[in-house]
Scaffold this motif. Sequence first.
Motif, PDB file in Angstrom:
ATOM      1  N   LYS A  57      37.079  -8.135 -50.903  1.00 45.33           N
ATOM      2  CA  LYS A  57      37.481  -7.033 -51.912  1.00 45.33           C
ATOM      3  C   LYS A  57      37.282  -7.565 -53.243  1.00 45.33           C
ATOM      4  O   LYS A  57      37.000  -8.460 -53.555  1.00 45.33           O
ATOM      5  CB  LYS A  57      38.828  -6.537 -51.511  1.00 45.33           C
ATOM      6  N   ASP A  58      37.454  -6.338 -54.127  1.00 47.90           N
ATOM      7  CA  ASP A  58      37.410  -6.807 -55.699  1.00 47.90           C
ATOM      8  C   ASP A  58      35.976  -7.426 -56.108  1.00 47.90           C
ATOM      9  O   ASP A  58      36.342  -8.037 -57.124  1.00 47.90           O
ATOM     10  CB  ASP A  58      38.697  -7.411 -55.884  1.00 47.90           C
ATOM     11  N   GLY A  59      35.081  -7.175 -55.559  1.00 44.96           N
ATOM     12  CA  GLY A  59      33.661  -7.736 -55.826  1.00 44.96           C
ATOM     13  C   GLY A  59      33.475  -9.269 -55.388  1.00 44.96           C
ATOM     14  O   GLY A  59      32.760 -10.192 -55.933  1.00 44.96           O
ATOM     15  N   LYS A  60      34.460 -10.005 -54.749  1.00 41.60           N
ATOM     16  CA  LYS A  60      34.615 -11.369 -54.544  1.00 41.60           C
ATOM     17  C   LYS A  60      33.762 -11.553 -53.106  1.00 41.60           C
ATOM     18  O   LYS A  60      33.324 -10.429 -52.400  1.00 41.60           O
ATOM     19  CB  LYS A  60      36.136 -11.834 -54.182  1.00 41.60           C
ATOM     20  N   TRP A  61      33.492 -12.772 -52.938  1.00 40.38           N
ATOM     21  CA  TRP A  61      32.875 -13.055 -51.608  1.00 40.38           C
ATOM     22  C   TRP A  61      33.519 -14.257 -50.919  1.00 40.38           C
ATOM     23  O   TRP A  61      33.724 -15.122 -51.514  1.00 40.38           O
ATOM     24  CB  TRP A  61      31.312 -13.463 -51.982  1.00 40.38           C
ATOM     25  N   TYR A  62      33.301 -14.035 -49.438  1.00 37.43           N
ATOM     26  CA  TYR A  62      33.910 -14.896 -48.579  1.00 37.43           C
ATOM     27  C   TYR A  62      32.564 -16.062 -48.628  1.00 37.43           C
ATOM     28  O   TYR A  62      31.445 -15.660 -48.587  1.00 37.43           O
ATOM     29  CB  TYR A  62      33.938 -14.529 -47.293  1.00 37.43           C
ATOM     30  N   TRP A  63      32.954 -17.252 -48.514  1.00 39.69           N
ATOM     31  CA  TRP A  63      31.738 -18.279 -48.455  1.00 39.69           C
ATOM     32  C   TRP A  63      32.271 -19.561 -47.826  1.00 39.69           C
ATOM     33  O   TRP A  63      33.280 -20.114 -47.670  1.00 39.69           O
ATOM     34  CB  TRP A  63      31.488 -18.762 -49.879  1.00 39.69           C
ATOM     35  N   TYR A  64      31.312 -20.004 -46.669  1.00 44.43           N
ATOM     36  CA  TYR A  64      31.490 -21.277 -46.169  1.00 44.43           C
ATOM     37  C   TYR A  64      30.062 -21.735 -45.974  1.00 44.43           C
ATOM     38  O   TYR A  64      29.129 -21.144 -45.707  1.00 44.43           O
ATOM     39  CB  TYR A  64      32.030 -21.004 -44.774  1.00 44.43           C
ATOM     40  N   SER A  65      30.145 -23.103 -46.272  1.00 43.51           N
ATOM     41  CA  SER A  65      28.643 -24.072 -46.037  1.00 43.51           C
ATOM     42  C   SER A  65      28.966 -24.885 -45.224  1.00 43.51           C
ATOM     43  O   SER A  65      29.850 -25.767 -45.423  1.00 43.51           O
ATOM     44  CB  SER A  65      28.323 -24.331 -47.422  1.00 43.51           C
ATOM     45  N   HIS A  66      28.017 -25.153 -44.141  1.00 42.64           N
ATOM     46  CA  HIS A  66      28.310 -26.385 -43.272  1.00 42.64           C
ATOM     47  C   HIS A  66      26.902 -27.167 -43.351  1.00 42.64           C
ATOM     48  O   HIS A  66      25.787 -26.841 -43.410  1.00 42.64           O
ATOM     49  CB  HIS A  66      28.146 -25.740 -42.001  1.00 42.64           C
ATOM     50  N   LEU A  67      27.240 -28.583 -43.670  1.00 47.53           N
ATOM     51  CA  LEU A  67      26.277 -29.613 -43.794  1.00 47.53           C
ATOM     52  C   LEU A  67      25.610 -30.110 -42.482  1.00 47.53           C
ATOM     53  O   LEU A  67      26.396 -30.252 -41.396  1.00 47.53           O
ATOM     54  CB  LEU A  67      26.754 -30.726 -44.643  1.00 47.53           C
ATOM     55  N   TRP A  68      24.324 -30.231 -42.701  1.00 48.22           N
ATOM     56  CA  TRP A  68      23.517 -30.972 -41.487  1.00 48.22           C
ATOM     57  C   TRP A  68      22.912 -32.097 -42.063  1.00 48.22           C
ATOM     58  O   TRP A  68      22.072 -31.872 -43.030  1.00 48.22           O
ATOM     59  CB  TRP A  68      22.608 -29.822 -40.750  1.00 48.22           C
ATOM     60  N   ILE A  69      23.081 -33.227 -41.317  1.00 51.88           N
ATOM     61  CA  ILE A  69      22.277 -34.369 -41.880  1.00 51.88           C
ATOM     62  C   ILE A  69      21.099 -34.610 -40.824  1.00 51.88           C
ATOM     63  O   ILE A  69      21.833 -34.942 -39.595  1.00 51.88           O
ATOM     64  CB  ILE A  69      23.258 -35.810 -41.989  1.00 51.88           C
ATOM     65  N   VAL A  70      20.182 -34.587 -41.075  1.00 54.13           N
ATOM     66  CA  VAL A  70      18.963 -34.722 -40.326  1.00 54.13           C
ATOM     67  C   VAL A  70      18.132 -36.171 -40.340  1.00 54.13           C
ATOM     68  O   VAL A  70      17.690 -36.367 -41.326  1.00 54.13           O
ATOM     69  CB  VAL A  70      17.910 -33.509 -40.388  1.00 54.13           C
ATOM     70  N   LYS A  71      18.406 -36.747 -39.207  1.00 55.05           N
ATOM     71  CA  LYS A  71      17.769 -38.309 -39.109  1.00 55.05           C
ATOM     72  C   LYS A  71      16.438 -38.343 -38.356  1.00 55.05           C
ATOM     73  O   LYS A  71      16.682 -37.831 -37.226  1.00 55.05           O
ATOM     74  CB  LYS A  71      18.750 -39.288 -38.794  1.00 55.05           C
TER      75      LYS A  71
END
Length: 348
Positions: free
Chosen positions: A334-348
Amino acid sequence: MKKMLLSFLLLLLFVEFLSAQNSAYLDDEGAVVFMYHRFGESKYPSTNIRMEQFEKHLEYLSQNDYKVWPLSKIVRYLLDGRAIPKKVVALTMDDAYVSVYTEAFAKLKEKNFPFTVFVNSTPIDNRSKNYMSWEQMREMQSFGAEFANHSKTHDYMIPKDGEDEQIWQNRIKYELKTAQKRLQEELGDNTNKNPKLFSYPYGEYSMQTADFIRSLGYVSVTQTSGPIGMHSDTKTLARFPMSEFFGNMEGFVLKLNTLPLPVKEISPKEPLTASKNPPTLTIELKKPLKNLGCYLSSGKTVSLEWISPTKVKIKAEDKLKSPRDRYTCTAQAKDGKWYWYSHLWIVK
């Protein structure tokens, strides 16, 4: 009379039930933490912010009534279980490059904005010309800067090939203990003590690393983008990295207007991909979100498989490239906001 009393009690129970249900869906306001490295050093575009970009960031915060807090204050609120007020922001810098002092400090002092610098102590002790000196840090400290632990040598925190658990733990202990000791010797006994803050070098960690560093008494921050809120894991607090590419005002304002994605459960929490590449991430949400979209660091869309209205599997089509990538998921709030989640992946 008894029937009236019973009806009244049932009504109270119903109201409490609705209140509990609604509270589960309330948005977590949280705080936005930005991470910088270099200022006005155009030779390093991936870690540099241009000064005209940085000045616009500070001006926007000032003109739009944002509360700029030291990161330690935000973390104390989290640890105490206190709700973070609206429009709280922290400004952090990793590595203690000299341009923090020569370029950014005057601008921050002019706005009276506090900030947090994560220091790897070896180049400071070696008097590298690319890094600040302890004397410069003491000057900044008197104008609202705080300094925190970024290890002694900026080494990788995840176990290396050939390291058994004891050797790895001893290495990590030495890295953190030595850097903490130097911070307190040079900047005062109370430096980075309440709470003890740590930033993972290169932004890399495994859950084994996160758990072990937490056992040493540290709250740790990553380079994985997103806001932080009351339910964020204090072993892996997110920050929005800022650089020339990501530092435009449109992106800066968008990130200021983010809320933590209402996540109930995530699997796996482990960022190491091992042999499973591309990896599958499963997110269970606290409430249905119709407009969820997920992306790689490159901006390429990641496919979603909805298992239920609140549970989704996320998987890239192609193998992720080394050394690391992210699945970032957003949805309009709502109100011009954004839900946000970021998940790190480490690729070896």
